[in-house]
Structure formats: structure tokens, C-alpha cells
Design a protein around this motif. Sequence first.
Motif, PDB file in Angstrom:
ATOM      1  N   VAL A 214     -72.640  -0.316  46.085  1.00 51.38           N
ATOM      2  CA  VAL A 214     -72.329   0.066  47.465  1.00 51.38           C
ATOM      3  C   VAL A 214     -71.294  -0.912  48.007  1.00 51.38           C
ATOM      4  CG1 VAL A 214     -73.223   0.585  49.755  1.00 51.38           C
ATOM      5  CG2 VAL A 214     -74.701   0.880  47.752  1.00 51.38           C
ATOM      6  N   ILE A 215     -70.215  -0.377  48.572  1.00 51.39           N
ATOM      7  CA  ILE A 215     -69.134  -1.171  49.145  1.00 51.39           C
ATOM      8  C   ILE A 215     -69.160  -1.029  50.660  1.00 51.39           C
ATOM      9  CG2 ILE A 215     -66.636  -1.458  49.312  1.00 51.39           C
ATOM     10  CD1 ILE A 215     -66.437  -0.322  46.461  1.00 51.39           C
ATOM     11  N   ASN A 216     -69.235  -2.169  51.352  1.00 53.45           N
ATOM     12  CA  ASN A 216     -69.099  -2.190  52.804  1.00 53.45           C
ATOM     13  C   ASN A 216     -67.614  -2.263  53.116  1.00 53.45           C
ATOM     14  OD1 ASN A 216     -68.968  -2.800  55.534  1.00 53.45           O
ATOM     15  ND2 ASN A 216     -70.678  -4.236  55.488  1.00 53.45           N
ATOM     16  N   SER A 217     -67.058  -1.196  53.692  1.00 54.00           N
ATOM     17  CA  SER A 217     -65.608  -1.111  53.916  1.00 54.00           C
ATOM     18  C   SER A 217     -65.102  -2.129  54.921  1.00 54.00           C
ATOM     19  CB  SER A 217     -65.229   0.302  54.371  1.00 54.00           C
ATOM     20  OG  SER A 217     -65.875   0.616  55.601  1.00 54.00           O
ATOM     21  N   SER A 218     -66.007  -2.711  55.706  1.00 49.99           N
ATOM     22  CA  SER A 218     -65.583  -3.721  56.679  1.00 49.99           C
ATOM     23  C   SER A 218     -65.474  -5.110  56.058  1.00 49.99           C
ATOM     24  CB  SER A 218     -66.562  -3.763  57.858  1.00 49.99           C
ATOM     25  OG  SER A 218     -67.842  -4.209  57.435  1.00 49.99           O
ATOM     26  N   GLU A 219     -65.812  -5.233  54.790  1.00 53.67           N
ATOM     27  CA  GLU A 219     -65.791  -6.529  54.115  1.00 53.67           C
ATOM     28  C   GLU A 219     -64.885  -6.471  52.888  1.00 53.67           C
ATOM     29  OE1 GLU A 219     -69.837  -7.381  53.171  1.00 53.67           O
ATOM     30  OE2 GLU A 219     -70.389  -7.856  55.253  1.00 53.67           O
ATOM     31  N   GLY A 220     -63.603  -6.581  53.095  1.00 53.02           N
ATOM     32  CA  GLY A 220     -62.676  -6.651  51.980  1.00 53.02           C
ATOM     33  C   GLY A 220     -62.117  -5.304  51.569  1.00 53.02           C
ATOM     34  N   ASP A 221     -61.327  -5.337  50.511  1.00 54.77           N
ATOM     35  CA  ASP A 221     -60.564  -4.192  50.064  1.00 54.77           C
ATOM     36  C   ASP A 221     -61.388  -3.292  49.134  1.00 54.77           C
ATOM     37  OD1 ASP A 221     -57.682  -3.045  49.840  1.00 54.77           O
ATOM     38  OD2 ASP A 221     -58.405  -3.149  47.775  1.00 54.77           O
ATOM     39  N   ILE A 222     -61.471  -2.018  49.465  1.00 54.40           N
ATOM     40  CA  ILE A 222     -62.259  -1.073  48.664  1.00 54.40           C
ATOM     41  C   ILE A 222     -61.702  -0.975  47.249  1.00 54.40           C
ATOM     42  CG2 ILE A 222     -62.915   1.360  48.408  1.00 54.40           C
ATOM     43  CD1 ILE A 222     -62.919   1.555  51.472  1.00 54.40           C
ATOM     44  N   LEU A 223     -60.398  -0.851  47.129  1.00 59.14           N
ATOM     45  CA  LEU A 223     -59.785  -0.678  45.818  1.00 59.14           C
ATOM     46  C   LEU A 223     -60.071  -1.867  44.909  1.00 59.14           C
ATOM     47  CD1 LEU A 223     -58.008   0.903  43.868  1.00 59.14           C
ATOM     48  CD2 LEU A 223     -56.012  -0.161  44.948  1.00 59.14           C
ATOM     49  N   ASP A 224     -59.927  -3.082  45.425  1.00 59.01           N
ATOM     50  CA  ASP A 224     -60.210  -4.266  44.611  1.00 59.01           C
ATOM     51  C   ASP A 224     -61.625  -4.234  44.061  1.00 59.01           C
ATOM     52  OD1 ASP A 224     -57.687  -5.271  44.982  1.00 59.01           O
ATOM     53  OD2 ASP A 224     -58.266  -6.748  46.509  1.00 59.01           O
ATOM     54  N   LYS A 225     -62.573  -3.843  44.908  1.00 51.79           N
ATOM     55  CA  LYS A 225     -63.976  -3.829  44.481  1.00 51.79           C
ATOM     56  C   LYS A 225     -64.231  -2.720  43.460  1.00 51.79           C
ATOM     57  CE  LYS A 225     -65.666  -6.102  48.616  1.00 51.79           C
ATOM     58  NZ  LYS A 225     -66.595  -6.095  49.775  1.00 51.79           N
ATOM     59  N   VAL A 226     -63.581  -1.569  43.634  1.00 55.89           N
ATOM     60  CA  VAL A 226     -63.732  -0.484  42.653  1.00 55.89           C
ATOM     61  C   VAL A 226     -63.208  -0.928  41.290  1.00 55.89           C
ATOM     62  CG1 VAL A 226     -62.902   1.815  42.002  1.00 55.89           C
ATOM     63  CG2 VAL A 226     -63.691   1.398  44.338  1.00 55.89           C
ATOM     64  N   LEU A 227     -62.068  -1.576  41.278  1.00 61.26           N
ATOM     65  CA  LEU A 227     -61.489  -2.018  40.006  1.00 61.26           C
ATOM     66  C   LEU A 227     -62.338  -3.114  39.362  1.00 61.26           C
ATOM     67  CD1 LEU A 227     -57.687  -1.987  40.913  1.00 61.26           C
ATOM     68  CD2 LEU A 227     -58.985  -0.295  39.603  1.00 61.26           C
ATOM     69  N   GLN A 228     -62.952  -3.966  40.177  1.00 60.42           N
ATOM     70  CA  GLN A 228     -63.866  -4.968  39.629  1.00 60.42           C
ATOM     71  C   GLN A 228     -65.069  -4.289  38.969  1.00 60.42           C
ATOM     72  OE1 GLN A 228     -64.988  -7.735  42.725  1.00 60.42           O
ATOM     73  NE2 GLN A 228     -62.846  -8.194  43.242  1.00 60.42           N
ATOM     74  N   ILE A 229     -65.626  -3.314  39.636  1.00 58.85           N
ATOM     75  CA  ILE A 229     -66.810  -2.618  39.122  1.00 58.85           C
ATOM     76  C   ILE A 229     -66.505  -1.893  37.818  1.00 58.85           C
ATOM     77  CG2 ILE A 229     -68.393  -0.690  39.575  1.00 58.85           C
ATOM     78  CD1 ILE A 229     -68.206  -1.508  42.598  1.00 58.85           C
ATOM     79  N   THR A 230     -65.308  -1.310  37.733  1.00 57.35           N
ATOM     80  CA  THR A 230     -64.959  -0.483  36.569  1.00 57.35           C
ATOM     81  C   THR A 230     -64.151  -1.243  35.523  1.00 57.35           C
ATOM     82  OG1 THR A 230     -62.935   0.305  37.653  1.00 57.35           O
ATOM     83  CG2 THR A 230     -64.955   1.617  37.977  1.00 57.35           C
ATOM     84  N   GLY A 231     -64.086  -2.558  35.641  1.00 53.31           N
ATOM     85  CA  GLY A 231     -63.344  -3.341  34.662  1.00 53.31           C
ATOM     86  C   GLY A 231     -61.867  -3.022  34.636  1.00 53.31           C
ATOM     87  N   GLY A 232     -61.325  -2.646  35.805  1.00 47.00           N
ATOM     88  CA  GLY A 232     -59.908  -2.347  35.916  1.00 47.00           C
ATOM     89  C   GLY A 232     -59.516  -0.940  35.517  1.00 47.00           C
ATOM     90  N   GLN A 233     -60.460  -0.142  35.067  1.00 45.93           N
ATOM     91  CA  GLN A 233     -60.145   1.200  34.571  1.00 45.93           C
ATOM     92  C   GLN A 233     -60.011   2.246  35.672  1.00 45.93           C
ATOM     93  OE1 GLN A 233     -59.608   2.012  31.150  1.00 45.93           O
ATOM     94  NE2 GLN A 233     -59.455  -0.232  31.217  1.00 45.93           N
ATOM     95  N   GLY A 234     -60.749   2.077  36.761  1.00 50.08           N
ATOM     96  CA  GLY A 234     -60.791   3.105  37.791  1.00 50.08           C
ATOM     97  C   GLY A 234     -61.922   4.092  37.556  1.00 50.08           C
ATOM     98  N   VAL A 235     -62.083   5.019  38.474  1.00 49.54           N
ATOM     99  CA  VAL A 235     -63.204   5.953  38.433  1.00 49.54           C
ATOM    100  C   VAL A 235     -62.786   7.290  37.837  1.00 49.54           C
ATOM    101  CG1 VAL A 235     -64.399   4.874  40.372  1.00 49.54           C
ATOM    102  CG2 VAL A 235     -62.770   6.733  40.803  1.00 49.54           C
TER     103      VAL A 235
END
Length: 351
Positions: A214-235
Motif C-alpha cells: 500500500v502506497i500513501n500518495s501523500s508520502e513521496g513519489d508513487i512511481l519510485d515506490k512502484v519500481l522499488q516493489i517490482t525490482g525496477g520492472q514495473g507492473v
Amino acid sequence: MDRFRFLAVAKRSMSSLNTASIPKTQKVVLINDVGDYDVLKYENYAVPSISDDEILIKNKFAGVNFIEAYFRKGIYPAQLPYLLGREATGVVVAKGQGVSNFEVGDKVGYLSGATFAQYTKYPAIGKIVKLPSNSSDEKMKLYTAALLQGLTALTFIHDAYEVKKDDYILFYAAAGGVGLIMTQLLKRKGAHTIAVVSNDDKKKLVEEFGAEYVINSSEGDILDKVLQITGGQGVDAVFDSVGKDTFETSLNALKIKGSFVSFGNASGPVTPFPLSKLSAKNIKLLRPQLYGYITEPADWKRYTEELLDLLESGELRILINKTYPLEAYQQAARDLESRKTTGKLVLEIPQ
């Protein structure tokens, strides 16, 4: 499921049954113009007359959805005056003489416009399901809360993009009605959910409903967190109900050959863009709407049966945040659009 009989009947040319007990006027919520919340009016309106092949439903509950805001703001065109509403449950109080699949007193749930009203007319063949005769008011409220958003989530994860086990799926407004349902359905399919919310209270709620990330959009960049979660691959796929403000983030969060399912305009319509933007990663872009997936009677039957089975078994939880009287719809709209709510909002129709 003999408790839920799906309806199909040939038309007959006969006159309506006597409707002398039905009032001439009713209370409704409508708009006569487009604009801010002040264009929402609670006022008297004629009770519709039914034809030979229609029924008249006295509504008990109606669901509140973000699409009403699109009509109110003029994002979606409407012929004025326009009665709001997209789904309801109620009781059949009159039927055309050509109708053989309903009786007065039947309890029903259905998808239709003009449900922010005491009475709605509806064709005998339609997106309607007969509910158990012993359904309590609380049960009918549950069906109201689940019908439109539950079918939206079910069809989108099967037909718009067929979610597979171990897919990484990004979606927004995860604490809302569609979001909480999608959270549960994605987990049930074995996908890795990346849910976006706007504060920590919503983050906790979505985690309770089974979201893996779960990403809180008020705390940092959504894209950065998605790429961290997916090992840079994306969804593998994005389900984006926000529109303009999240379009670039969603596009960049997708992996090569990813699918972009855009189905809402909460922040406004997506700004026009060249199709060549999709070429870099061979992105598939879809703009689906529910009715395209339930047009055929077999599809309506299949998806509605699945939804009702999930509700009856307890596998699918529906969070009803608040129930408002019909006359307080303006406040319900303010609450929904200000992102103050979670789950589903329901209107109780005066009897």
C-alpha cells in the motif's frame, strides 16, 4: 441459484395493470444545469408511467457513485433535467400486463439511471435480479452497495485485463468502493496488489482488506515506490480511476507490454496525447465501461451469479461507510468528492 432468478421474457402487447394506488408525484434528486453542488436539487417530480412491458419499482436504497459528479460537472453529457443514480434495490409495485416474470411485491436489485427517486420504471428485460422474498432492509442495502462496483471490479479483472497469478497490479483509490472490492478479488486471484491511498488511516484499512503493498500518495513519489516493489520492472497492469493527475505515473509504472486500464476521471479527463507515447513499451490502453461486458444475457447471468455467490459465502466483504437520507445527497456528494470517505455510500429512499 434459485433464490436469484435472472430475467428474460418475450414482449406482449397489453395495457398496464391498474396503478391507481401509485402517487402522481415523488421526491427525486436531479440537476437542471451543470456546475457545482448547488445545481443538485431535491424536489417533486412526476412518477413515471409504465408501458405494457415495464415494471414500476419503489426504491428502498440507491448507491452513490463518482459518475454522478461527471454528469453534474458536464464531463458526461446529459439531457436536462437529469435524474441522478445508477443502481438501486426496491420492491415492484406495479407491472405492465405483458410482464410475466415479475409480481407486485417482488424484491429486486438492478442497474439503471434515475434511481435517486422514490420510483423508477424499468423494462421487464434488463440488468435486474430478483432478490429473496425474505431479504431484510440490511440485506437489500448490502446488495445495493455491492451491485455496480462489484460487477465493475469483477468484469475489469477478467475482461479488461485478465489478471493472472503473480501479476503485479497497480490501482488507485484503493479505500473506495471499487478499490476495496478489487483488493479482495486480486488477492483471491493470487496477484501482487499495489494499492494507492491518500492517508495512513486508509492505508491501514486497505491492508486489513488484504492488500500486499500500500502506497500513501501523500508520502513521496508513487512511481519510485512502484519500481522499488517490482525490482525496477514495473507492473503488468494499472487500473486507473483518477484520470488526468495520474496518467503519466500510470504509464511510466507499466512494464514492457503492460496494460493500462483507464476507467475514471476523478481528477478530470486525461489530457489528449499522441498515440506514439504507447510505442516505447508496447503498451495496451483500454477505456472500458461495465455495460460493455454485461450486454449479453449470459454475461450478465454469469457475473451476477458470481458476485452474489461471493457475497452470500462471505468471501467478499462490503464496507458501507455511511447511509444518508435521499434529501442529503448533496452532502454525500461533497463527502465522496473530497476523499473523506472509504467504502460505499448509500442513500435511503423515503417510503
